[in-house]
Structure formats: C-alpha cells, structure tokens
Design an enzyme around this catalytic site. Structure first.
Site, PDB file in Angstrom:
ATOM      1  N   LYS A 182      28.709  39.510  25.802  1.00 61.84           N
ATOM      2  CA  LYS A 182      27.880  38.563  26.574  1.00 61.84           C
ATOM      3  C   LYS A 182      27.635  39.231  27.928  1.00 61.84           C
ATOM      4  CE  LYS A 182      27.137  35.238  29.222  1.00 61.84           C
ATOM      5  NZ  LYS A 182      26.360  35.674  30.362  1.00 61.84           N
ATOM      6  N   GLU A 257      39.624  41.921  34.351  1.00 61.04           N
ATOM      7  CA  GLU A 257      39.260  42.777  35.494  1.00 61.04           C
ATOM      8  C   GLU A 257      38.527  41.892  36.483  1.00 61.04           C
ATOM      9  OE1 GLU A 257      40.160  45.729  36.016  1.00 61.04           O
ATOM     10  OE2 GLU A 257      40.541  46.715  34.104  1.00 61.04           O
ATOM     11  N   CYS A 291      33.734  45.450  42.806  1.00 59.26           N
ATOM     12  CA  CYS A 291      35.086  44.890  42.822  1.00 59.26           C
ATOM     13  C   CYS A 291      36.004  45.763  43.673  1.00 59.26           C
ATOM     14  CB  CYS A 291      35.629  44.766  41.419  1.00 59.26           C
ATOM     15  SG  CYS A 291      35.588  46.327  40.513  1.00 59.26           S
ATOM     16  N   GLU A 389      36.960  37.587  48.647  1.00 57.33           N
ATOM     17  CA  GLU A 389      35.977  38.605  48.275  1.00 57.33           C
ATOM     18  C   GLU A 389      34.579  38.097  48.663  1.00 57.33           C
ATOM     19  OE1 GLU A 389      35.259  39.159  44.051  1.00 57.33           O
ATOM     20  OE2 GLU A 389      35.522  41.309  44.350  1.00 57.33           O
TER      21      GLU A 389
END
Ligand code: NAD
Length: 486
Positions: A182, A257, A291, A389
C-alpha cells in the site's frame, strides 16, 4: 512551463489504480493526486478498500506457493534484471516521483538509482544466504533453514516512495515471499510503475501486488488482514502503533520504521564548517521530510555562535522552487504538511528565529506548499519543536558545555533513530557513538547515500526491527531448526 514527455502525459491521463495479479483494478471512488509544487491535480487515484485488499492477498497467497520453490539463482537473476529496467527508466520514474512528492528532480533521480540498487543488492545477496549446521551430537544432524514468512504486507510513507518500496519489497521477494504493498496516499505512481517493471523482468504477476488508496481504508484493511504473515510499516509513530496493534490481534510479526528527532553533536575540536554545511544540507534534503533528518544541532558553547552563523549563511544561498525545476529546496508534500510546519514554528515561545520561519511563494506560486529554510536557536529542549518530529526544513540549535550534557540532550527525546558526532578526538567519537541511543551513528559525516548495505532502524518511538543490509533478509524469514537422528 516545461514540456512533458509522452510517458508523463500518459500517466497523467490514466487513473493510478491497484495492480493485482498483473491487472489494473479500478474503483468507482477516486481522489485527486495533488502536485504540491502547483496545487493542481496530477490525475485521480483509485480508492481501494477491504474487497481489493482481500483479492490482492488471495492472489499473493496463490502465487507464493510456487515462488517460494524457485531457486535463489532464478530470483537473483530476476531481481538484477529488474534493477537494470529501473535504471533504464530512471529519468521517467524520477519525474513522476518529483511531481507526486515535490522533491527536487536531482534528489528524485538519486532515489530511482537507490531503488535499483536495492533490487541489485538483494539479487546478489540471496545467492549466498544460508542456514547453519549445528554440531550438537555425533548421532544427530542438526541444521537450520531460513524460510519465507509467506504473504508480506507493506505500508509505506510518501517521503521516499521509490526507495521505501524497494527497501521493503526487494528482500521480501528475494527470500521467497510474495507481497502486497500500500503506497502512500500522496505518491502512488512510482510503486505502480516499478511493480509493472517487475512483471516485465519476469516476476509472476501475483507475486507483487499494489493496492492504491487511503491509509484509513486500504492501509487499515491490509494491517488487519488475517492473510498477511508479516507486516512492514514505514510511517508516523501514531499510525505505526495502530498498525502494530491490528497485527497483534492475530500475533503477526511487524517491522516498524517510524519517526526521528536525530541530533548532531558538535564539539569544539570539530571541523565546524563541515559540520554546519552537512547539517544544513541534511535538513534541506527532501525539504526536511526525512525520518533520519538531523533536526537538532547540539553545539559546544565555545563554537555555538560560529556554527549558528555558518548554518544561516548556507540557508541564505538556498534556491526554492517546484521540484521539477531542480532547486535546492522543493515544496513540502502538501498544504496540510505546510500548515503543520507553520504551526510548529509559530508555536515557538523560547529562543530566536535566526533565519526563515515563514511559508514561501517562489516565482509567485501561491498554491504551492513551500516553506523557507528555518533556523531556530536556543529553544527550550523540552519545547515541542525540540521534542517532536516537525518534518520540514527546520533546524533547532542548542548549546552544551560538557560531554555528559551533550549525551543527555542527544538522548533526551522519545525517539532513537540516528545520531552524529563531530569531533577530532577519536576516543570521544567512539565513546559518544556508544552512548547515543540510535540505530545508526555517524562520525564526522552524516548519511550514506541511501545506505542500502547498512542495517537501519530505531528503538523507542522510532520503531523496532531492522531494514537494509543483510539483516533485512533475516527479518523477511523465520528460522526452522531440523534435527535428524543418524
Ligand atoms: P503516516 O503514518 O501518515 O502514513 C504512512 C502510511 O500509513 C501511508 O501509506 C498511509 O496511507 C498509511 N496509513 C495511514 N493511516 C493508516 C491506518 N489507520 N492504518 C493503516 N495504514 C495507514 O506517515 P507519513 O506522513 O506518510 O510519513 C511520514 C512519517 O514516516 C514520518 O514520521 C517519518 O519519520 C516516517 N518515516 C520513517 C522512516 C524510517 O525508516 N524510520 C522512513 C520514512 C518515513
């Protein structure tokens, strides 16, 4: 406006729809794929739901039965052939990637190259991936087999669509698994293009399937599907924990992750110009939507002012524009992401905005998702902008006076993904590398050009499990021990 190649024009006119068993499977429900450089539509995306996910998983189950019995040599040849096809189509893949995500064209070209490298690396690696023979007793023959999980599910983020697709799919296919992927809602086209190239390379159609659509629909259906034997998720911590909870319901293993808030630790004996330049470049890459972006720069008090000044000087030279014009800094992936970044910056109530801090409208583009490179100095380490983040071109700088303080700051967030130490003291470099909580630590450098060969992953809110390198082959397989009485 630049002319579009015939392939790009064709892709724009076609709905991006699921690829199941080698067939394009559309839906009546679609959504628009918005170009973040212009705010205009690049075409429609088919909105798959539980029914299509069911079909893709059933197809992958059937195809895996014979795929798992193919020889490693056969899989190796096929994956290397796919790598060649990706290289041959790299320019077109890069253009699609740049349009979908807004990333500068040269970064998208690099992503296409790294995508090919993943398939080539795992193609070459699988030929020499073995189990063990264990000399337990003279009358017993004991050995281990590394067996594929079966049908693997992969839910991936929009920031590096080509790289993330390849980094999850290549080791899974190499080890004899089948896959249902996906792609992110915003960036479906390159996953579909590479899956088609895989079929052209000789992959039996049902071994690799792509379902397009929204995370809350196709993504949630894949995460909860009882036919998925192993799930890989690359995305936010919030969604990662939902996905892991859905998989836990049926005790399916997961690799997560997730996000990061990685720190550069810059000591007074470092090459401060190199540290400042590298930190600036790293946060500009993909507009900070990485990331592993080193979004915090922790600097020894004696060189702090100099580092801040040098980073600001680098930011002042940055060109901003649509990804396809190949600037230093493209737009964020969407207006929603732009709003999120703006919210973080406007919420800063400690420290000083040394550079940037505003949305940008390069060449009068008012509907784009641009944000200026932003440097904020002296923020409270507990403030949201220093803890969470941001996922934009935003760097925060903080000072320390002792090594202990530096390590405490570096480890002082909920994330643990990457770290960097900048120093000319070899002992200190190794000391800090051991003490920083992260899956990768860099010394006097940052990032490894995709790092295909290097085990990668985090702990705490950055996730668990490892991708990349030979370790990914371990996570795509389960060990079976066979004991034979002689
Ligand atoms: P996201 O979590 O919003 O989406 C990731 C994927 O999950 C998308 O495909 C999305 O469609 C899907 N999804 C959304 N809701 C879902 C649900 N309820 N159930 C199942 N699937 C669902 O993340 P994002 O905004 O696309 O990506 C940015 C995040 O990804 C950042 O936090 C970044 O750090 C992280 N990321 C991590 C790595 C890594 O290797 N650690 C690499 C790239 C990106």
């Amino acid at each position: 406006m630049s002319r579009l190649s015939p392939e790009t024009l064709k892709a724009k006119q076609t709905i991006a729809a699921s690829l199941i068993d080698g067939r394009t499977v559309g839906t009546s429900e679609v959504y628009e794929n918005i170009d973040p450089s212009t705010g205009r539509s690049l075409g429609d995306v088919s909105r798959a739901g539980a029914e299509q996910v069911d079909e893709a998983v059933a197809t992958a189950r059937t195809a895996q039965r014979s795929w798992r019995t193919t020889t490693p040599e056969h899989r190796a040849d096929l994956l290397c052939r796919l790598a060649d096809l990706i290289d041959a189509q790299a320019e077109e893949l890069a253009r699609l990637e740049s349009e979908d995500s807004g990333k500068p064209l040269s970064q998208a070209r690099n992503d296409a190259h790294v995508c090919a490298r993943y398939f080539r690396f795992y193609g070459r690696a699988i030929d020499s991936y073995y189990g063990l023979s264990i000399p337990l007793r003279p009358d017993l023959h004991v050995y281990t087999r590394r067996e594929p999980h079966g049908v693997t599910g992969h839910i991936i983020a929009w920031n590096y669509p080509l790289q993330l697709f390849a980094r999850r799919v290549a080791p899974a296919l190499a080890t004899g698994n089948s896959a249902v992927v996906k792609p992110a809602d915003e960036t479906p086209r390159t996953a579909l293009a590479v899956a088609r190239l895989a079929i052209e390379a000789g992959l039996p159609p049902g071994v690799l399937n792509v379902v397009t659509g929204l995370g809350s629909e196709a993504g949630a259906a894949l995460a909860a599907h009882p036919g998925i034997d192993h799930l890989g998720f690359v995305g936010s911590t919030r969604v990662g924990s939902l996905v892991a909870a859905a998989a836990a319901e049926r005790v399916a293993p997961v690799t997560l992750e997730l996000g990061g808030k990685s720190a550069h630790v810059v000591f007074a004996d470092a090459d401060v110009e190199k540290a400042a330049r590298t930190a600036a470049q790293a946060i500009l890459q993909n507009a900070g939507q990485t990331c592993s972006a080193g979004s915090r720069v922790l600097v020894h008090e004696s060189v702090h002012a100099e580092v801040v000044e040098r980073i600001a000087a680098h930011f002042a030279k940055v060109t901003i524009g649509p990804g396809t014009t190949d600037p230093d800094l493209g737009p964020l992936v969407s207006r929603r992401q732009q709003e999120r970044v703006r919210g973080y910056v406007e919420g800063v109530d400690s420290g000083e905005i040394v550079f940037g801090g505003t949305v940008a409208e390069p060449a009068g583009i008012t509907e784009g998702a641009f944000f200026t490179p932003t440097l904020i100095d002296g923020v409270d380490p507990a403030a949201p902008i220093a803890q969470e983040e941001v996922f934009g071109p935003v760097l925060t700088t903080m000072q320390f006076s002792t090594e202990e303080e530096a390590v405490a700051l570096a480890n002082g967030t909920a994330y643990a993904l990457l770290g960097a130490v900048w120093t000319s003291d070899l002992s200190r470099a190794h000391r800090i590398a051991a003490e920083v909580e992260a899956g990768q630590v860099y010394v006097n450098t940052y990032g490894a050009g995709g790092g295909v060969e290097l085990p990668f992953g985090g702990s705490r809110k950055s996730g668990y499990g490892r991708e990349k390198g030979v370790e990914a082959l371990d996570s795509c397989t389960a060990t079976k021990t066979v004991v034979v009485q002689l």
